[in-house]
Design a protein around this motif. Structure first.
Motif, short mmCIF file in Angstrom:
data_model
loop_
_atom_site.label_atom_id
_atom_site.label_comp_id
_atom_site.label_asym_id
_atom_site.label_seq_id
_atom_site.Cartn_x
_atom_site.Cartn_y
_atom_site.Cartn_z
N ALA A 144 0.85 -1.18 0.00
CA ALA A 144 0.00 0.00 0.00
C ALA A 144 0.89 1.24 0.00
O ALA A 144 1.92 1.28 0.66
N PHE A 145 0.48 2.23 -0.77
CA PHE A 145 1.20 3.49 -0.86
C PHE A 145 0.20 4.62 -0.62
O PHE A 145 -0.96 4.52 -1.02
N CYS A 146 0.66 5.67 0.01
CA CYS A 146 -0.21 6.83 0.18
C CYS A 146 0.63 8.10 0.07
O CYS A 146 1.84 8.09 0.26
N ASP A 147 -0.05 9.18 -0.23
CA ASP A 147 0.59 10.47 -0.34
C ASP A 147 -0.43 11.52 0.06
O ASP A 147 -1.63 11.36 -0.16
N SER A 148 0.05 12.58 0.68
CA SER A 148 -0.86 13.66 1.05
C SER A 148 -0.08 14.96 1.18
O SER A 148 1.15 14.96 1.27
N SER A 161 -5.18 13.91 -0.46
CA SER A 161 -4.42 12.69 -0.28
C SER A 161 -4.89 11.64 -1.27
O SER A 161 -5.93 11.77 -1.89
N GLY A 162 -4.09 10.61 -1.41
CA GLY A 162 -4.45 9.51 -2.28
C GLY A 162 -3.76 8.25 -1.82
O GLY A 162 -2.82 8.30 -1.01
N TYR A 163 -4.26 7.11 -2.28
CA TYR A 163 -3.62 5.85 -1.93
C TYR A 163 -3.71 4.88 -3.08
O TYR A 163 -4.52 5.04 -3.99
N LEU A 164 -2.87 3.87 -3.03
CA LEU A 164 -2.83 2.80 -4.02
C LEU A 164 -2.54 1.51 -3.27
O LEU A 164 -1.63 1.46 -2.44
N VAL A 165 -3.33 0.47 -3.54
CA VAL A 165 -3.13 -0.82 -2.91
C VAL A 165 -2.91 -1.86 -4.01
O VAL A 165 -3.68 -1.93 -4.97
N LYS A 166 -1.85 -2.65 -3.85
CA LYS A 166 -1.52 -3.69 -4.81
C LYS A 166 -1.47 -5.05 -4.13
O LYS A 166 -1.00 -5.16 -3.01
N SER A 173 -6.93 -1.40 -5.56
CA SER A 173 -7.70 -0.25 -5.11
C SER A 173 -6.84 1.01 -5.22
O SER A 173 -5.63 0.96 -5.01
N TRP A 174 -7.49 2.12 -5.54
CA TRP A 174 -6.80 3.41 -5.54
C TRP A 174 -7.83 4.50 -5.33
O TRP A 174 -9.01 4.33 -5.59
#
Length: 185
Positions: A144-148, A161-166, A173-174
């Motif tokens: 999982a990655f996130c940024d804000s 903010s945003g996130y990405l799940v692999k 999911s994103w």
């Protein structure tokens, strides 16, 4: 019941299979969007948004006395284009932040926001068949990655903010969205 074979298209999403991967894309939909926007012969854009461009509401401009950017007259055309771009984010997470940002101004878009929408379509033109690649290789590695950023919206002082799940090599999911209101002290 009838077996129609492997799924090739579903709700405008093309499904391409190989032995190791499945690609979901909306190439036909993207090409129609480019054509209907009248941008078939236009230059490509390297990025979805211009770097460091600030987006403000009409009300914010009135308070600050900025009269450089006027309201776009054809609001329904802006809304239609945003709606089409929203559907394209189903298989294009690379444009989801830009579309989310531009969708905040659906009621009173400015001319520069219309031009930004057209820039986004020119970006899509660069690779209309881009999509989501799902790996058929089994993997249980979850990443999982996130940024804000903190209070970057000049209108509401909200954080973005945003996130990405692999799961393995596949995006599951994103999201890119505005979050928590920051109190002004």
């Amino acid at each position: 019941m009838k077996d129609l074979g492997d799924l090739k298209y579903f709700l405008g999403i093309e499904i391409l299979r190989s032995k190791t991967n499945i690609l979901l894309n909306q190439r036909k939909y993207a090409l129609e969007l480019i054509s209907e926007s009248g941008l078939s012969g236009s230059k490509l854009a390297a990025t979805p948004l211009e770097p460091n461009k600030k987006f403000n509401t009409v009300e914010y401009d009135e308070l600050t006395g900025n009269t450089d950017d006027v309201i776009y007259k054809d609001v329904t055309a802006y809304q239609r284009l945003i709606e089409r771009l929203l559907y394209l984010t189903t298989t294009r997470p690379d444009i989801s932040f830009a579309v989310q940002l531009l969708s905040q101004f659906m009621q009173k878009p400015k001319v520069s926001y219309w031009e930004t929408c057209l820039r986004l379509v020119r970006y899509i033109k660069g690779c209309p068949g881009q999509g989501i690649l799902l790996s058929s290789t089994p993997s249980t590695q979850l990443e999982a990655f996130c940024d804000s950023d903190w209070a970057s919206c000049p209108n509401t002082r909200r954080s973005v903010s945003g996130y990405l799940v692999k799961l393995g090599n596949s995006i599951i999911s994103w999201k890119s969205k505005k979050q928590h209101t920051v109190s002004r002290s």
